[in-house]
Design a protein around this motif. Structure first.
Motif, PDB file in Angstrom:
ATOM      1  N   HIS A 151       0.799  -1.231   0.000  1.00 32.07           N
ATOM      2  CA  HIS A 151       0.000   0.000   0.000  1.00 32.07           C
ATOM      3  C   HIS A 151       0.834   1.287   0.000  1.00 32.07           C
ATOM      4  N   ASP A 152       1.994   1.257   0.669  1.00 36.97           N
ATOM      5  CA  ASP A 152       2.789   2.490   0.786  1.00 36.97           C
ATOM      6  C   ASP A 152       4.017   2.512  -0.116  1.00 36.97           C
ATOM      7  N   PHE A 155       6.228   5.622  -0.780  1.00 38.89           N
ATOM      8  CA  PHE A 155       7.247   6.222   0.097  1.00 38.89           C
ATOM      9  C   PHE A 155       8.674   5.973  -0.402  1.00 38.89           C
ATOM     10  N   HIS A 192       2.496  10.200  -1.407  1.00 42.40           N
ATOM     11  CA  HIS A 192       3.047   8.886  -1.788  1.00 42.40           C
ATOM     12  C   HIS A 192       1.997   8.054  -2.529  1.00 42.40           C
ATOM     13  N   HIS A 216      -5.732   4.442  -0.356  1.00 40.44           N
ATOM     14  CA  HIS A 216      -5.872   3.876   0.992  1.00 40.44           C
ATOM     15  C   HIS A 216      -6.057   4.923   2.081  1.00 40.44           C
ATOM     16  N   HIS A 217      -5.764   6.206   1.799  1.00 42.99           N
ATOM     17  CA  HIS A 217      -6.031   7.230   2.817  1.00 42.99           C
ATOM     18  C   HIS A 217      -7.402   7.864   2.626  1.00 42.99           C
ATOM     19  N   TYR A 246       5.189   5.672  11.169  1.00 43.92           N
ATOM     20  CA  TYR A 246       6.328   6.097  10.356  1.00 43.92           C
ATOM     21  C   TYR A 246       7.472   6.668  11.184  1.00 43.92           C
TER      22      TYR A 246
END
Ligand SMILES: [Fe+2]
Ligand SMILES: [Fe+2]
Length: 306
Positions: A151-152, A155, A192, A216-217, A246
Motif C-alpha cells: 500500500h505504501d 514512500f 506517496h 488507501h487514505h 512512520y
C-alpha cells in the motif's frame, strides 16, 4: 490521495518517476508470481511456482526461512519450496515469495524514511490485513496481505525521486504530529499515493492493487475494489495507532467504528459485527517482536541499515 492532483503536477510526477534510473527494478519472478496470485487457485500449478522460484536462489532461501516464522505457521524451516507448499498451501507460499521479492526490489542505501520503520509498518499492515480479512471470512486473505504489503510503495519512490521535498514533508509532519500524507500534500502538492500509483502502473500491477495504493487514505475516492481499499485503510490506521507508523508520534483521534471505511466493510461482510477491536489490537501488540525479526530476515539486506 486526499486531494486530486492538478494535471500539470501529475504529469510532472509521472515524468520524474518514469525517467529515474534508480526506479526499483523488480526481481524477474515478481510479476509472474503476482499474476499467478490473481488466478483462481485451481488454475495455479505447483510446478510452475517451483520453476519460477528456482531462477532466484536468494529469494527461494529467504522464503524457506520466513516460512518457519510463527506468523506464517511452520515450526521448522522446510527443506524445499515444494515441502513449504504442502505444509502451508500454495497461496501462502506465493505471498511469502512476493514479500521476499519486495525486499530485493528496494535495495537502497539512502532512505529519507528509516527503512526499518517503513518495512515494519508495511509488513505489520500486511499481517493485520490478512488477520482482519480472516476474521471477516473474506475469500482471499492472502490478497489482502499483498495489498497491505504494497500500500505504501510510494514512500520509497519519494525517497528516491523527491528526496529533498520528501525530507521536508517528514520534518513538517513530525513537528506538527500530523499524518504524513497530509504533510506531503501541504508541502509537496502530492502524496506517496500519487507516486505509488505511477510505480504500480509501471509495474503493471492489477487494478485492485493500484486502487489500494492510490486511495488507501481516502477509500471514498476508489471507484473499484472498495472493500479491499477500506480494509487496508483501517489496517493502516490500526498499525499507526499501535506504534507501527512512520517513526514519529501522530496526534490523532481515531474512531475506527465510525470511519466510513468501517461502514463499507459492514455492508460487505456480516462477520464484522463479531470483530472485537480491543482484542484484535492486543493480538497485534503480541506479534510485534515477531514482526521485527521478520523484517530483519526479509529486508535486512535490502536497506543496508538493519
Ligand atoms: Fe499511506
Ligand atoms: Fe501506511
Amino acid at each position: 490521495m486526499s486531494t486530486p492532483v492538478a494535471a500539470p503536477v501529475a504529469a510532472q510526477i509521472r515524468d520524474r518517476v518514469s525517467h529515474i534510473e534508480t526506479l526499483p527494478t523488480i526481481p524477474t519472478v515478481f510479476l509472474p508470481l503476482l499474476n499467478l496470485l490473481n488466478l483462481p487457485l485451481d488454475q495455479v500449478k505447483l510446478d510452475e511456482v517451483a520453476k519460477l522460484v528456482s531462477y532466484d536462489n536468494t529469494i527461494a532461501a529467504q522464503c524457506l526461512r520466513v516460512a518457519s516464522s510463527p506468523l506464517f505457521g511452520l515450526a521448522k524451516t522446510p527443506d524445499s519450496i515444494k515441502t513449504a507448499v504442502i505444509a502451508l498451501g500454495l497461496r501462502r507460499v506465493q505471498t511469502i515469495l512476493l514479500t521476499c521479492c519486495m525486499g530485493n526490489a528496494f535495495a537502497m542505501k539512502d532512505w529519507t524514511l528509516d527503512p526499518t520503520v517503513f518495512w515494519k509498518h508495511s509488513l505489520g499492515c500486511a499481517l493485520v490485513c490478512r488477520k482482519f480479512s480472516e476474521k471477516l471470512r473474506a475469500t482471499d486473505s492472502e490478497k489482502a496481505y499483498m495489498a497491505g504489503l504494497l500500500h505504501d510503495i510510494g514512500f520509497p519512490v519519494n525517497c528516491m525521486v523527491f528526496p529533498k521535498e520528501f525530507s521536508a514533508a517528514m520534518t513538517y509532519a513530525a513537528q506538527r504530529q500530523i499524518p504524513l500524507h497530509e504533510a506531503e500534500q501541504t508541502t509537496m502538492g502530492f502524496t506517496h499515493c500519487d507516486t505509488g500509483l505511477v510505480l504500480a502502473q509501471n509495474w503493471r500491477l492489477a487494478d485492485d492493487m493500484s486502487q489500494v495504493i492510490a486511495h488507501h487514505h481516502d477509500p471514498g475516492q476508489s471507484d473499484a475494489a472498495q472493500p479491499l481499499v477500506a480494509l487496508v485503510h483501517l489496517s493502516d490506521l490500526l498499525c499507526r495507532m499501535r506504534n507501527l507508523g512512520y517513526g514519529y508520534y501522530e496526534c490523532q483521534k481515531v474512531d475506527m467504528a465510525h470511519d466510513p471505511a468501517w461502514a463499507v466493510l459492514a455492508r460487505e461482510y456480516r462477520a464484522l459485527e463479531q470483530v472485537d477491536l480491543v482484542r484484535f489490537t492486543f493480538e497485534l501488540d503480541e506479534a510485534m517482536d515477531e514482526i521485527s525479526t521478520l523484517v530483519s530476515t526479509i529486508f535486512g539486506n535490502a536497506s543496508g541499515k538493519i
